[in-house]
Design an enzyme around this catalytic site. Sequence first.
Site, short mmCIF file in Angstrom:
data_model
loop_
_atom_site.label_atom_id
_atom_site.label_comp_id
_atom_site.label_asym_id
_atom_site.label_seq_id
_atom_site.Cartn_x
_atom_site.Cartn_y
_atom_site.Cartn_z
N TYR A 407 -5.24 3.27 -3.20
CA TYR A 407 -4.42 4.08 -2.29
C TYR A 407 -2.96 3.81 -2.62
O TYR A 407 -2.52 2.65 -2.71
CB TYR A 407 -4.69 3.74 -0.83
CG TYR A 407 -3.77 4.47 0.12
CD1 TYR A 407 -4.01 5.79 0.46
CD2 TYR A 407 -2.63 3.86 0.62
CE1 TYR A 407 -3.15 6.49 1.29
CE2 TYR A 407 -1.75 4.54 1.46
CZ TYR A 407 -2.01 5.85 1.78
OH TYR A 407 -1.14 6.53 2.59
N ASP A 495 1.71 -1.45 -7.86
CA ASP A 495 2.02 -1.03 -6.49
C ASP A 495 1.89 -2.25 -5.59
O ASP A 495 0.80 -2.58 -5.13
CB ASP A 495 1.06 0.09 -6.07
CG ASP A 495 1.27 0.54 -4.64
OD1 ASP A 495 2.06 -0.10 -3.92
OD2 ASP A 495 0.63 1.53 -4.24
N LYS A 524 7.30 -1.81 2.65
CA LYS A 524 6.71 -2.38 3.85
C LYS A 524 7.47 -3.59 4.36
O LYS A 524 8.41 -3.47 5.12
CB LYS A 524 5.22 -2.68 3.63
CG LYS A 524 4.35 -1.42 3.58
CD LYS A 524 2.89 -1.74 3.69
CE LYS A 524 2.02 -0.50 3.57
NZ LYS A 524 2.12 0.43 4.70
#
Length: 677
Positions: A407, A495, A524
Site C-alpha cells: 500500500y 516507502d 506520518k
Amino acid sequence: KLQFLYLIGARPGCAVGGANMFRAVRGSARWASLVVYGANTEIGKTVVSCGVLRAAERAAVASEYIKPVQTGPDTDEAWIRKNIPDWTGTTTTLYHYANPVSPHLAAREEDRVVTDGELVARVLDVLAVPTPKAMQDPAAAPETLQVFETAGGVLSPAPSGTPQGQVYSHPSITARSTAVLVGDPKLGGISATLCALESLRARGIEPVKIVFVGGATNAEAVADQAGGVRVVALPELPPPDVPLTEWYTQAAADAGFDEIARAVYPDGLFDQRHIWHPYTSMAKPNPTWCVERAEGRTLYLSDGRALVDGMSSWWCSIHGYNVPELNAAAHAQLSKMSHVMYGGLRHQPATELARVLVDITPAGLEKVFLCDSGSVSIEAAMKMAVQYYAANGNAAKRKFVTIRNGYHGDTHGAMSVCDPVNSMHSLFKGYLAEQVFIDHLQDLEGVLKEQGESIAALILEPIVQGAGGMLFYPPEWLAAARGLCTQHDVLLIADEIATGFGRTGELFACTHAGISPDILCCGKALTGGYMTLAALVTTPHVARAVSGPDGTLPFMHGPTYMANPLATAVAVASTKLLLSSPWRANVRRIEAQLKAQLAPAAASPAVADVRVLGAIGVVELAAAPATPQDLQKALVAEGVWVRPFGKLVYIMPAFTITDAELATLTGAICKVVGNLS
C-alpha cells in the site's frame, strides 16, 4: 451533580442553573431542537414540521414532535403520524384544549389557565433534555432532533394571554433551540411575515430560515428584506383532498427540508449527512466518535469518555498528544509566518529540516524534496524515477515493479502500485497504469531479467507492508532486492512513510537490512502528528541524472504548501525530540509487552495469526467480521481506540505509552477478539 439534580426532579432553568445545566448535560451536541414559529395560522407550520421530521427519519436519526399548546379535537400529532409512514419518533402535546379557538379563550372556558412560568417549566422539561438512561450513557443514546411547533402566529396568545413569542423567548428555551419562521404565502403575507420577523428579533430570537409553503412571489419579496436570513421556498401544496405523499417526495421539497434540517442538526448528524470520512460509504457511513481533546495517549470524547489510543492517529503521533515541545515550536513559528511559497524563496525551518533528514536517513541520501503528504511524496518519487531515465535517453523505462499486498497511498500513481486485488483500489482497474506485481521478493530476479528494460524502479515498504496487510518479511529479502536492482539498472524506492522514525525498532526500516535505497519517502511521524508533511530524499547521482545531461532540466513538481514553514518547524522539533529521547528502549519495551500480552489471542479460533515487530502489534482474524462496525464499537466500549481494518486488529501506539496504558489496549483486543469465537 447536575445530572443528579435533574433526576430527582429539579427543572432546568430553575434553581440548578438553567441553560448552564443543559450545556453540561448535552455536551456532545447529540440533541438539537427546532422551534417552528408562524407569521399566521393555517400557513403550513405543521407541513414544515412534518417535512423536517421526515428528513431526520431518512437519516435514521431519532426525532420528536412537541406541541406545547393544541386546541380543537383534531391534533397536529395525528396529522404528523399520518404523513410520516412507519415513523419511529415520538410526539408530545403539553396542553390540549377541546374548543378550536385561541388558546387563551379555550383555557378560560375550561378553567385551565396556565401561567407563563408553568408553560415554560413544562417546555423545559421536554425540550432537548436526554432521558435519565441517556444521561448515564450518552454514547448509547441516539442523536435526537426535536421539532417544537408553536400555535398560530408569533404574537398569538398563550393560555395566559401573553403573546407566545414572548413566552418562548425565555433564555433557557432560546439557549437550547434554533428557530425558523414559516411565512404567510397569502395576499398580505409579505407584511405579516416581515412583522413576525421583527417581533421575533425584538425578543432576541433570530430565525435561521424563513420558509414559505408555496407563495413564491411572497418568498421572493421577503428575501429582499429579510436582513440576511435565508428564505426557503417550498412547492405549492396540492388541493386539500390530495394526499401529500407525492408532494413530500418532490426534489424541491426534499431539498428544502434538508436545508432546514441542516441548520439545526446535531453535530454528529450534520457530519453523517454532509461529511465524507475516509474509507467509508456516504450512503451508509460508518459510526464516528467526536473527540473533544487529546492529551498524552488519551482521546477525550465529547460524551465524557476517555479512550486509550492505540493508533497514534494512523501511526504519526509518536510522542502522544498535546506535546509541550511541539506546541512551543508551532507557537513560535506562528508568530513569524505560517506559510510562504517555496518557489524562489527559502526559510530557516525548511533548511534545518533538510539538514536533519540528510543526517539521519541511510547513507548516501543527500538531496531533499519536501512534499505536503505521504501520497504526494510517492507521486514525486515515481515521477523522479521516470524522469531519471527519460532525461537521459531511456524513455522506455516507465513501469514499476512492486510486491503484492503493498500500500502506497490513494493518489493516482500511488494507487497503481498498491495491490490490484487485495487493496482498496481494485475499482480503478483500467484507469490506472498497469504495473508489475510479484508475489514474493524471491520472484524479483526473474521479472527483472525478462522486463528490466521497461522497469524504472522497484517500490516497496521495507520490512513491514502496512495497510495492505501488516505483513513482515525478513531483512535478507530486502538486501537481496537492493542487489538485484543495482545489477539490473533499476532504482529502488523505499516507502518509509509508515515505518520511518523508529516504528520498527530502527530509525528507518532499511537499516534492518543494512541498505540504502535510491529514493526514500517519509512522512506520518515526521511532524509528530501535528500536521501534514512528507519528504523525498535521494542520492546526488539520481538528482544529477534527473536534471538532464546539461543539468538544466527542472523537476516539474511543486505543491502549493511545499516546505510549509509551520509544518517544517514542528517537524524539526519533533525529530529532535525523538532523537533526544530513549525511543529505541521504548520501542523494545513496547515490543516485549505486545508479544507477551497479545499471545493469548492466538488461542481463539477466530484468530489466524498474532505477530509483533517493534511498536507494531497485529492480530489477524481468520475472516473479516460480517459487521466490522460492531467490532469497532466493542473496542470503544472497552475504553480503547483501535481501528480494525478488514481481517486486521492492529495497534501502533505512541512510543511514550505507559505499560498500564498498553495493557489496557492489549487486554481489550484479546477480550473482543475472544468474544468473536
